[in-house]
Every structure is written in structure tokens, then in C-alpha cells.
Design an enzyme around this catalytic site. Structure first.
Site, short mmCIF file in Angstrom:
data_model
loop_
_atom_site.label_atom_id
_atom_site.label_comp_id
_atom_site.label_asym_id
_atom_site.label_seq_id
_atom_site.Cartn_x
_atom_site.Cartn_y
_atom_site.Cartn_z
N HIS A 1 3.12 -4.34 6.36
CA HIS A 1 2.95 -2.99 5.98
C HIS A 1 2.02 -2.30 7.53
O HIS A 1 2.38 -2.34 8.06
CB HIS A 1 1.00 -3.86 6.25
CG HIS A 1 0.57 -4.15 5.05
ND1 HIS A 1 -0.45 -3.79 4.06
CD2 HIS A 1 1.36 -5.81 4.04
CE1 HIS A 1 -0.01 -5.24 2.94
NE2 HIS A 1 -0.23 -6.05 3.51
N GLU B 1 2.20 2.93 2.90
CA GLU B 1 2.91 1.98 3.94
C GLU B 1 3.71 1.95 3.91
O GLU B 1 4.09 1.05 3.61
CB GLU B 1 1.37 1.21 4.51
CG GLU B 1 0.13 1.71 4.75
CD GLU B 1 -0.67 0.03 4.56
OE1 GLU B 1 -0.09 -0.94 4.56
OE2 GLU B 1 -1.51 -0.13 4.57
N GLU C 1 1.88 -5.86 10.29
CA GLU C 1 0.85 -4.59 10.77
C GLU C 1 2.02 -4.05 11.59
O GLU C 1 2.15 -4.43 12.36
CB GLU C 1 -0.13 -4.73 11.34
CG GLU C 1 -0.67 -5.12 10.34
CD GLU C 1 -1.77 -4.46 9.08
OE1 GLU C 1 -1.08 -3.19 9.09
OE2 GLU C 1 -2.89 -5.52 8.50
N HIS D 1 0.52 -0.96 0.11
CA HIS D 1 -0.27 0.03 0.11
C HIS D 1 0.82 1.23 0.17
O HIS D 1 1.46 1.48 0.57
CB HIS D 1 -1.63 -0.03 1.57
CG HIS D 1 -1.85 -0.78 0.98
ND1 HIS D 1 -2.34 -1.77 1.90
CD2 HIS D 1 -2.14 -1.41 0.29
CE1 HIS D 1 -2.87 -2.69 1.77
NE2 HIS D 1 -3.68 -2.70 0.51
N GLY D 2 0.60 2.19 -0.99
CA GLY D 2 1.65 2.97 -1.38
C GLY D 2 1.60 4.35 -0.22
O GLY D 2 2.49 4.56 0.60
N ASN E 1 -3.67 -5.57 -3.03
CA ASN E 1 -4.08 -6.92 -2.06
C ASN E 1 -5.37 -7.33 -1.45
O ASN E 1 -6.08 -7.84 -0.76
CB ASN E 1 -3.35 -6.39 -0.40
CG ASN E 1 -3.13 -7.33 1.15
OD1 ASN E 1 -2.98 -8.12 0.31
ND2 ASN E 1 -3.62 -7.61 2.02
N TYR F 1 -10.46 -9.24 10.05
CA TYR F 1 -11.53 -8.91 9.84
C TYR F 1 -11.28 -9.36 7.98
O TYR F 1 -10.46 -9.73 7.60
CB TYR F 1 -12.05 -7.34 9.08
CG TYR F 1 -10.23 -6.50 8.99
CD1 TYR F 1 -10.17 -6.67 7.41
CD2 TYR F 1 -9.85 -6.10 9.64
CE1 TYR F 1 -9.05 -5.84 6.82
CE2 TYR F 1 -8.42 -5.25 9.46
CZ TYR F 1 -8.03 -5.03 7.87
OH TYR F 1 -7.18 -4.62 7.38
ZN LIG Z 1 -0.98 -1.97 4.26
#
Ligand SMILES: [Zn+2]
Ligand SMILES: *[C@@H]1O[C@H](CO)[C@@H](O)[C@H](O)[C@H]1NC(C)=O
Ligand SMILES: *[C@@H]1O[C@H](CO)[C@@H](O)[C@H](O)[C@H]1NC(C)=O
Length: 499
Positions: A238, A140, A320, A137-138, A198, A298
């Protein structure tokens, strides 16, 4: 268009926005929508034909909601050019143990650079490979910063630090700091085509993204990479939370609950290696032990993690690593310090734990690209096509029944007690049926029933006895040769058996 129709369309659009599934999740603590009760509305998202255009619309609608962080946030972070230069400088400085290669290009044409670290970079060896991917993700960016630090740390320490040395000597470590350089430049989550990478992988439950042509170049690059390189495990970094996430990421009915994959125990073990080595991940109040099953946090669909496990033969975690997606650049050294041991331990777990070995044919000890299964776990690990080495990660502290098989050979099963250390088990498989050498093979089949005593009772003269002694001796020599070859090829001094 009459007014009434316009109002209808407006209402319909609003309704869809309202029921929009939580597609922004995994990697976004601050911006994910916690899934509510079961939502039938998912069906629009999955509808067969024409789904791609609808998906695009959904993504666009969503993207408009996403605020773009200000440029101020990226102050002190490496730009894409800085990162590229850092990687090139690294492979120059550490040329003995690394090489640089690209697995493709982003939508805007930026190379997706990878550093490989190994004492024999670029060569195929009978060793496991691990990959780290950052910046999926750009928005992150912490992962890409940590990954270049990881590479440099290994280079600076592999001659003095046992863990770094173990990694360089026994693993091929591949590091892709940024999968989404285009989005990093503009500080958005989705790539330049506004697609969440993702969510762009084929999904096991729903025919999302089935059309290869519609898949993003970054996603395609990952998929091709996994076809070319056999990875045993991997982790994607992430930001937005602090937790080690493991499969499954999605459930069959879209509801949120703990959904265990066949290797649940192994994944929990791997995730714990990360969280327990981390300065404070395991102290999490939200996640017990700092780990979580993806679907119980989730559910997401089309994620990279599950695809890796199902289709890539690769045990992938989604890490994460920072609650704050854009911590001040001055905090990066601290975050690196918090994650360093975890990052090293996770890679080293490929050598320090699990069951490893090679599969050979009794005929001349030729390597067999066979399959390895463990009783009670519905998952198959493939031995390497050329070297026939296999690497079966498993949670320690248990007995496992491990079976190796290869077409045309009799499968062999052995029981392994797996303690805290890795175990080496080499399999020598016997051809199923062959016109010549059957007697020799059946005597040599040490896993078979006692053959000799039975033979004695039938024929009991001197000639037969001599023959048997000679054959048994030949057999002994043959097995010894195969074992000797195995020993020569074996790299580590871990506990070993041959069956
Ligand atoms: Zn992410
Ligand atoms: C871990 O440490 C960081 C940095 O000090 C802090 O922001 C975070 O809240 C801590 N998390 C936990 C779970 O203790
Ligand atoms: C094992 O997994 C495969 C999918 O990988 C599935 O099709 C099959 O039904 C499973 N078998 C059992 C016994 O659960």
C-alpha cells in the site's frame, strides 16, 4: 413531504456523516480519519438486515469527499495495458522459471494477472508459497511498479544472487501487481463499484460482508485463489505511510489499542525483517522500528490481512511503502532500491527460518495431511493435502514444543530449539489402533516407553530372544526405509530430525 420532516432527515444525515467510522483507512496516511473515542455509531454500519444498502450509502457518501487526483500524477507510471504487456513479456523472457495466469476479472473485466516464479512453475511441490499483491487501492500505484521490477530482478539474478536463487529453487512466489486495475485508471481508492476492497472481506468480529453474493469480484478472486493455493505467507503493498503492519487489524470493541494475535511474536519478527532490510523504514519517528500492530495504529474491519491469517492459513503483512501515494515516476527506481532487499528477504524467510518438514505414516511412509500446533500458540498449520509438507513460521531464539497429529494416528510431540536458521522436523506417525502388526509398531514406536527390557523379564528363553531380535531388525529396516525416502525428498541441507 412536509418541511419539518425534511429538516429531520437532513439533521439525521448530517449526524451520520459526522460519526462516520474511519472506513478509508489502512493504506491512506494522508486521508484516513484517526478514530476518536469509542463510537457507538458503528452499529449502523453493522446492522444485520439491509446493512448492505446502508453500507453502500456510507461508501458513496464517503467517496464524494474523496478528491480525485489529477491525471498528471500518473505520468510515467505504467498503464494497465503497459503492465499486462510487461507481465507477458516477462513470462516469455523468463519462461524457464515463470508462468502467467489470471485469478479472475475486475468489475470492468480486466484480467487479474499473476506471475508465478519457481524452478517448477505451475507444479505442486513440497515447498512453501508466498504471494505479493499490489494496488489493492487504485490510488496507491507504487506497489505495482515495484512488483514488476521484483520479478525482473529475480529473473536477471537467480543464477548469480544466492537470495534470488534460494527463492527460485525453494519457494513458489506468486505476484499479483494490480488487484484493482479499474480504480487505477481513474486514480481512485475504491473499485468500479465504489467499494474499498480492503474492507470487503469477512470480518472475525462483525458480520460485515457475510453475503457472498454482495462481495466484489476482486475480493472473490482472492478468496478462491486461497482455496486453491496454499500460501504460507504474503504481503500486500500500500501507499500513504512507511511502516510494516501486522495483525490484528481490528479490535472486538472498535477501540484503538495493541491487539495481539496468537502469532504476535512471529509477526513482529516478519515485520522487522521487512523494516530492517529497508533503507529507512526502521528509522520512522512515528512507528517504533518501523512496524505496527494494525489495531494499535487504527482498527479496520473486513480487511484482507486478518482474513488471510484466520481463513487462509497465510501470515500476511500490510506494507505501507511510501508516504507519498504518487511520488514522481522518476523516484520509482529509488523506491525500488529502498525496498528490494526487504522484498527478497521477506520471501526468503520462508526458507531461512521456522520449522518445516513433512508428516508420514509409519505404514509405507505414506504422506499424511496432518495438523501442526505449537504449545502456547492457538493456531493450527495444515500440512499439504498431497505432499504433507508443513511450514511453521516462528520467531527464532526460543524452544518450541511442536505436535503433529492426524486422525487415526497417535499425535507426536517434539521439542525444537529454533536458532537463526530453519529447522527440519519430519514426523512419522503411528496408527492408533490396528488389528495387525501391533507388536511391530509398538517396538518401532521410538517415542514410546522402553519395551524390550520389560519383555525380557517376563519371558527369558532363547526363542523369544531370537524373535525379538528378528522383529527389531525388521523394524530397523522399516524405519530406515521411511527415513531414506524422507532424505530423498528433502530439498535443503538445513538441520534435520525425524521423530
Ligand atoms: Zn491502501
Ligand atoms: C525515507 O526516505 C525517503 C526518501 O528519501 C523520505 O522521503 C522519507 O521521509 C524517509 N523516511 C524516514 C522515516 O526516514
Ligand atoms: C483458540 O482460537 C479459537 C479461534 O480460532 C477460539 O475459538 C478458541 O476459543 C481459542 N482457544 C483458546 C484457548 O484461546
Amino acid at each position: 413531504m412536509n418541511k419539518l420532516r425534511f429538516v429531520h432527515i437532513l439533521l439525521f444525515t448530517t449526524a451520520i456523516c459526522f460519526f462516520l467510522p474511519p472506513i478509508a483507512a489502512r493504506g491512506g496516511h494522508s486521508d484516513y480519519i484517526r478514530p476518536g473515542p469509542p463510537q457507538k455509531t458503528y452499529s449502523f454500519y453493522l446492522s444485520g438486515d439491509g446493512s448492505s444498502s446502508f453500507q453502500g450509502t456510507a461508501r458513496n457518501l464517503f467517496a464524494q469527499v474523496e478528491p480525485r487526483p489529477s491525471a498528471e500524477l500518473a505520468r510515467g507510471y505504467m498503464t494497465n495495458d503497459d503492465l499486462e504487456k510487461a507481465m507477458k513479456d516477462f513470462t516469455k523472457r523468463c519462461s524457464k522459471i515463470s508462468r502467467l495466469y489470471s485469478i479472475g476479472k475486475s468489475v470492468n473485466g480486466f484480467p487479474l494477472w499473476v506471475i508465478e516464479i519457481s524452478d517448477r512453475p505451475g507444479e505442486i511441490e513440497a515447498e512453501p508459497a508466498f504471494k505479493y499483491i499490489g494496488n489493492v487501492h487504485g490510488d496507491e500505484p507504487v506497489g505495482r511498479e515495484l512488483l514488476i521490477r521484483l520479478a525482473n530482478w529475480i529473473c536477471d539474478n537467480y543464477k548469480k544472487d544466492p537470495l534470488a536463487q534460494m527463492i527460485v529453487e525453494n519457494v513458489h512466489l506468486h505476484i499479483l501487481p494490480s488487484l484493482n486495475p479499474d480504480a487505477f485508471t481513474v486514480r481512485t481508492r475504491n473499485n468500479a463499484n465504489n467499494v474499498d476492497l480492503n474492507r470487503d472481506f469477512p470480518d472475525q468480529f462483525f458480520p460485515l460482508n457475510e453475503d457472498l453474493g454482495l462481495r466484489q469480484p476482486e475480493t472473490r478472486a482472492i478468496m478462491t485463489w486461497l482455496m486453491d493455493t496454499r500460501f504460507t505467507a504474503s504481503a500486500t503493498l500500500h501507499g500513504g505511510a512507511l511502516v510494516a503492519n501486522f495483525p490484528w487489524d481490528g479490535t472486538e470493541d472498535k477501540r484503538k489499542y495493541y491487539y495481539a494475535c496468537p502469532d504476535d511474536e512471529t509477526f513482529r519478527f516478519l515485520a522487522r525483517i521487512y523494516s530492517k532490510s529497508h533503507r529507512n523504514m526502521s528509522l520512522s519517528k512515528e512507528f517504533e522500528e518501523g512496524i505496527t500492530n494494525g489495531a494499535s495504529w487504527y482498527p479496520i474491519y473486513g480487511g484482507m490481512q486478518d482474513w488471510n491469517y484466520i481463513h487462509g492459513g497465510c501470515f500476511e503483512l500490510t506494507l505501507e511503502i511510501s508516504d507519498n501515494k504518487w511520488p514522481k515516476a522518476a523516484e520509482l527506481p529509488t523506491i525500488w532500491d529502498y525496498n528490494r532487499k526487504s522484498m527478497l528477504n521477506l520471501v526468503a524467510s520462508l526458507v531461512k527460518t521456522g520449522v518445516h518438514g513433512r508428516i508420514f505414516s509409519l505404514d509405507q511412509g505414506k504422506p499424511l495431511p496432518g495438523l501442526v500446533v505449537v504449545k502456547g500458540i492457538n493456531y493450527t498449520v495444515k500440512a499439504h493435502q498431497a505432499y504433507a509438507d508443513y511450514h511453521r513460521l516462528l520467531a527464532p531464539g526460543r524452544k518450541y514444543e511442536v505436535t503433529a497429529s492426524s486422525p487415526g494416528y497417535k499425535p507426536k510431540t517434539t521439542t525444537v530449539w529454533l536458532g537463526d536458521d530453519a529447522v527440519n522436523v519430519d514426523f512419522i506417525l503411528i496408527p492408533e489402533a490396528s488389528s495387525q502388526g501391533n507388536l511391530l509398531r509398538s517396538i518401532c514406536d521410538c517415542s514410546g516407553q522402553p519395551f524390550l527390557p520389560q519383555f525380557f523379564t517376563v519371558t527369558n528363553n532363547g526363542i523369544t530372544f531370537t524373535l525379538i531380535v528378528v522383529v527389531a531388525f525388521l523394524c530397523f529396516l522399516l524405519q530406515r526405509r521411511v527415513r531414506f525416502n524422507l532424505l530423498k525428498q528433502r530439498q535443503s541441507s538445513r538441520r534435520s530430525t525425524t521423530v
